[in-house]
Design a protein around this motif. Structure first.
Motif, PDB file in Angstrom:
ATOM      1  N   SER A   1       0.838  -0.926   0.182  1.00 27.12           N
ATOM      2  CA  SER A   1       0.192  -0.023   0.331  1.00 27.12           C
ATOM      3  C   SER A   1       1.091   1.259   0.073  1.00 27.12           C
ATOM      4  CB  SER A   1      -0.978  -0.283   1.622  1.00 27.12           C
ATOM      5  OG  SER A   1       0.307   0.262   2.495  1.00 27.12           O
ATOM      6  N   ASP A   2       0.371   2.096   0.328  1.00 28.37           N
ATOM      7  CA  ASP A   2       1.338   3.499   0.297  1.00 28.37           C
ATOM      8  C   ASP A   2       1.625   3.743   2.215  1.00 28.37           C
ATOM      9  OD1 ASP A   2      -0.731   4.670   1.526  1.00 28.37           O
ATOM     10  OD2 ASP A   2      -1.378   5.963  -0.427  1.00 28.37           O
ATOM     11  N   MET A   3       2.360   4.988   2.311  1.00 26.42           N
ATOM     12  CA  MET A   3       2.373   4.881   4.248  1.00 26.42           C
ATOM     13  C   MET A   3       1.716   4.992   5.077  1.00 26.42           C
ATOM     14  SD  MET A   3       6.182   5.257   3.289  1.00 26.42           S
ATOM     15  CE  MET A   3       6.632   5.466   5.297  1.00 26.42           C
ATOM     16  N   HIS A   4      -0.075   5.483   3.966  1.00 33.10           N
ATOM     17  CA  HIS A   4      -1.073   5.850   4.472  1.00 33.10           C
ATOM     18  C   HIS A   4      -1.682   4.619   4.878  1.00 33.10           C
ATOM     19  CE1 HIS A   4      -0.072  10.415   4.903  1.00 33.10           C
ATOM     20  NE2 HIS A   4       0.398  10.122   3.680  1.00 33.10           N
ATOM     21  N   GLY A   5      -1.960   3.384   3.712  1.00 31.28           N
ATOM     22  CA  GLY A   5      -2.618   1.956   4.062  1.00 31.28           C
ATOM     23  C   GLY A   5      -4.073   2.705   2.406  1.00 31.28           C
ATOM     24  N   GLY A   6      -3.450   3.454   1.883  1.00 31.99           N
ATOM     25  CA  GLY A   6      -4.008   3.490   0.181  1.00 31.99           C
ATOM     26  C   GLY A   6      -3.138   2.681   0.040  1.00 31.99           C
ATOM     27  N   PRO A   7      -4.408   2.538  -1.418  1.00 27.52           N
ATOM     28  CA  PRO A   7      -3.431   1.709  -2.720  1.00 27.52           C
ATOM     29  C   PRO A   7      -1.884   2.268  -3.072  1.00 27.52           C
ATOM     30  CG  PRO A   7      -5.518   3.154  -3.541  1.00 27.52           C
ATOM     31  CD  PRO A   7      -5.251   2.792  -2.023  1.00 27.52           C
ATOM     32  N   HIS A   8      -1.233   1.400  -3.518  1.00 27.47           N
ATOM     33  CA  HIS A   8       0.359   1.759  -4.081  1.00 27.47           C
ATOM     34  C   HIS A   8       0.169   2.201  -5.150  1.00 27.47           C
ATOM     35  CE1 HIS A   8       3.920   1.186  -4.642  1.00 27.47           C
ATOM     36  NE2 HIS A   8       4.119   2.430  -4.671  1.00 27.47           N
ATOM     37  N   ARG A   9       0.570   2.608  -5.798  1.00 30.13           N
ATOM     38  CA  ARG A   9       0.824   3.619  -7.011  1.00 30.13           C
ATOM     39  C   ARG A   9       2.507   3.676  -7.218  1.00 30.13           C
ATOM     40  NH1 ARG A   9      -0.171   8.870  -7.796  1.00 30.13           N
ATOM     41  NH2 ARG A   9      -0.422   8.846  -5.035  1.00 30.13           N
ATOM     42  N   LEU A  10       2.435   2.597  -8.989  1.00 33.85           N
ATOM     43  CA  LEU A  10       3.929   2.552  -9.381  1.00 33.85           C
ATOM     44  C   LEU A  10       4.580   4.012  -9.090  1.00 33.85           C
ATOM     45  CD1 LEU A  10       4.590   0.217 -12.183  1.00 33.85           C
ATOM     46  CD2 LEU A  10       4.838  -0.333  -9.880  1.00 33.85           C
ATOM     47  N   ARG A  11       3.877   4.349  -8.870  1.00 38.07           N
ATOM     48  CA  ARG A  11       4.509   6.106  -9.390  1.00 38.07           C
ATOM     49  C   ARG A  11       4.191   7.106  -7.837  1.00 38.07           C
ATOM     50  NH1 ARG A  11       4.390   5.398 -14.519  1.00 38.07           N
ATOM     51  NH2 ARG A  11       6.841   5.701 -15.456  1.00 38.07           N
ATOM     52  N   GLY A  12       3.519   6.020  -7.061  1.00 38.29           N
ATOM     53  CA  GLY A  12       3.568   6.819  -5.593  1.00 38.29           C
ATOM     54  C   GLY A  12       4.917   7.411  -4.759  1.00 38.29           C
ATOM     55  N   PRO A  13       4.656   8.638  -4.220  1.00 39.56           N
ATOM     56  CA  PRO A  13       5.871   9.234  -3.164  1.00 39.56           C
ATOM     57  C   PRO A  13       6.137   8.278  -2.531  1.00 39.56           C
ATOM     58  CG  PRO A  13       3.336   9.891  -2.100  1.00 39.56           C
ATOM     59  CD  PRO A  13       3.256   8.852  -3.982  1.00 39.56           C
ATOM     60  N   HIS A  14       5.739   6.669  -1.769  1.00 42.33           N
ATOM     61  CA  HIS A  14       5.896   6.485  -0.848  1.00 42.33           C
ATOM     62  C   HIS A  14       4.821   4.372  -0.677  1.00 42.33           C
ATOM     63  CE1 HIS A  14       2.725   7.608   1.306  1.00 42.33           C
ATOM     64  NE2 HIS A  14       3.106   8.942   1.377  1.00 42.33           N
ATOM     65  N   LEU A  15       6.391   3.499  -0.207  1.00 38.64           N
ATOM     66  CA  LEU A  15       5.540   2.267  -0.373  1.00 38.64           C
ATOM     67  C   LEU A  15       5.906   1.993   1.011  1.00 38.64           C
ATOM     68  CD1 LEU A  15       4.866  -0.074  -1.737  1.00 38.64           C
ATOM     69  CD2 LEU A  15       7.638   0.115  -2.496  1.00 38.64           C
ATOM     70  N   ALA A  16       4.719   0.946   1.504  1.00 39.24           N
ATOM     71  CA  ALA A  16       4.356   0.504   2.539  1.00 39.24           C
ATOM     72  C   ALA A  16       4.233  -0.981   2.041  1.00 39.24           C
ATOM     73  CB  ALA A  16       3.733   0.908   4.381  1.00 39.24           C
ATOM     74  N   ALA A  17       5.058  -2.450   2.443  1.00 37.64           N
ATOM     75  CA  ALA A  17       5.014  -3.500   1.733  1.00 37.64           C
ATOM     76  C   ALA A  17       4.882  -4.605   3.238  1.00 37.64           C
ATOM     77  CB  ALA A  17       5.759  -4.024   0.846  1.00 37.64           C
ATOM     78  N   SER A  18       4.798  -5.562   3.246  1.00 32.73           N
ATOM     79  CA  SER A  18       4.214  -6.390   4.644  1.00 32.73           C
ATOM     80  C   SER A  18       4.284  -8.150   4.076  1.00 32.73           C
ATOM     81  CB  SER A  18       3.939  -6.480   5.691  1.00 32.73           C
ATOM     82  OG  SER A  18       3.143  -5.904   5.386  1.00 32.73           O
ATOM     83  N   ASN A  19       4.254  -8.812   4.651  1.00 30.01           N
ATOM     84  CA  ASN A  19       3.930  -9.912   4.985  1.00 30.01           C
ATOM     85  C   ASN A  19       1.521  -9.887   5.375  1.00 30.01           C
ATOM     86  OD1 ASN A  19       3.473  -9.624   7.653  1.00 30.01           O
ATOM     87  ND2 ASN A  19       4.827 -11.030   8.013  1.00 30.01           N
TER      88      ASN A  19
END
Ligand code: IPD
Ligand code: CA
Ligand code: CA
Length: 274
Positions: free
Chosen positions: A225-243
């Motif tokens: 997701s992004d770091m706010h928990g919203g959908p991640h976009r390839l060109r987004g400003p930040h990324l959060a990933a987890s198990n």
């Protein structure tokens, strides 16, 4: 459905990885571009080889490549190419870098590979077909508490003075088993897919850094997701990933840091450095 593309990506990444590994053995001369962005001959040689091979096999496809030699055209298919992810490591002889490429079809990443030629680890995923390390199926970890997790992040090599990640780094390091900063985002994401890490985040990554890794993670059962928990976009400003299991806890922590709610204050230097 996309296996022929995955096979092509595999062959091309293996060839480029072998080329990069030969440069690594020779410890190429480094040059500096901008504010501490080391670009080596290997970056360019690897990219030229990958772009040539993609153009020969898929002449109608669009290619976005970090060093700029790709050709972008109107196509349903776009390849994202990072010919050497972890250039600073490479330039210093620190053996943590990879070649990565991924294919996007109609806006969705459908095939991706990350190849670490030093450790001979080849990560590959195809949409709907699972994630693999050296042809063995991989899955994300089962750690379900942030305080028991091992995390990773990265810091940009450009515009470092404007980077706020150290605040997130400090909080996450205090509230988990630790945060690794290995210097190759594509490998961080691959390690997460393989269960060696439980969570990852970073600001300002580019599509070529993450496209393959994100597919690996979703095919290995993880979450992005992004770091706010919203959908991640390839060109987004930040990324959060987890198990997946620690995702909400990570997002909660990031929310606090974004709002300046510091859970664990930094120690005052004068009280500890006597
Ligand atoms: C970098 C690496 C690093 C990340 C940087 C990227 P490069 O890519 O992935 O881990 O922290 O943000 O720019 O420049 O070595 O291809
Ligand atoms: Ca990169
Ligand atoms: Ca690169």
């Amino acid at each position: 459905m996309y296996s022929s593309y995955l096979l092509a990506a595999t062959e091309i990444a293996r060839e480029a990885g072998a080329l990069v590994a030969r440069y690594f053995e020779r410890r190429v001369a480094v040059e500096y571009k901008g504010d501490f962005d080391v670009v080596t001959e290997a970056d360019r040689a690897s990219e030229t080889r990958i772009v040539e091979r993609l153009a020969a096999r898929f002449p109608g496809h669009s290619v976005v490549a970090e060093e700029g030699s790709g050709v972008e055209r109107a196509s349903e298919f776009t390849w994202y190419v990072d010919p050497l992810d972890g250039t600073t490591n490479f330039a210093h002889g620190f053996p943590m870098f990879a070649v990565t490429l991924a294919l996007e079809h109609q806006g969705e990443v459908v095939a991706g590979v990350v190849y670490d030629p030093v450790h001979e680890e080849f990560f590959a995923a195809e949409k709907g077909g699972g994630a693999y390390l050296n042809n063995r199926r991989i899955h994300v970890s089962r750690v379900d508490r942030l305080e028991e997790s091992l995390l990773a992040t990265g810091f940009p090599s450009r515009k470092r003075h404007a980077d706020v990640n150290v605040y997130f780094f400090h909080q996450a390091a205090m509230l988990s088993h630790g945060v690794r900063r290995a210097g190759s985002a594509s490998l961080d994401l691959s390690y997460l897919a393989a269960g060696r890490l439980d969570g990852f985040w970073e600001f300002g990554l580019n599509p070529w850094d993450v496209a393959a890794g994100l597919l690996l993670i979703s095919e290995a059962g993880g979450r992005c997701s992004d770091m706010h928990g919203g959908p991640h976009r390839l060109r987004g400003p930040h990324l959060a990933a987890s198990n997946g299991l620690i995702h909400q806890e990570m997002i909660g922590l990031f929310g606090d840091v974004f709002a300046d709610r510091i859970r664990v204050p930094l120690p005052v230097i004068s009280t500890v450095n006597r």
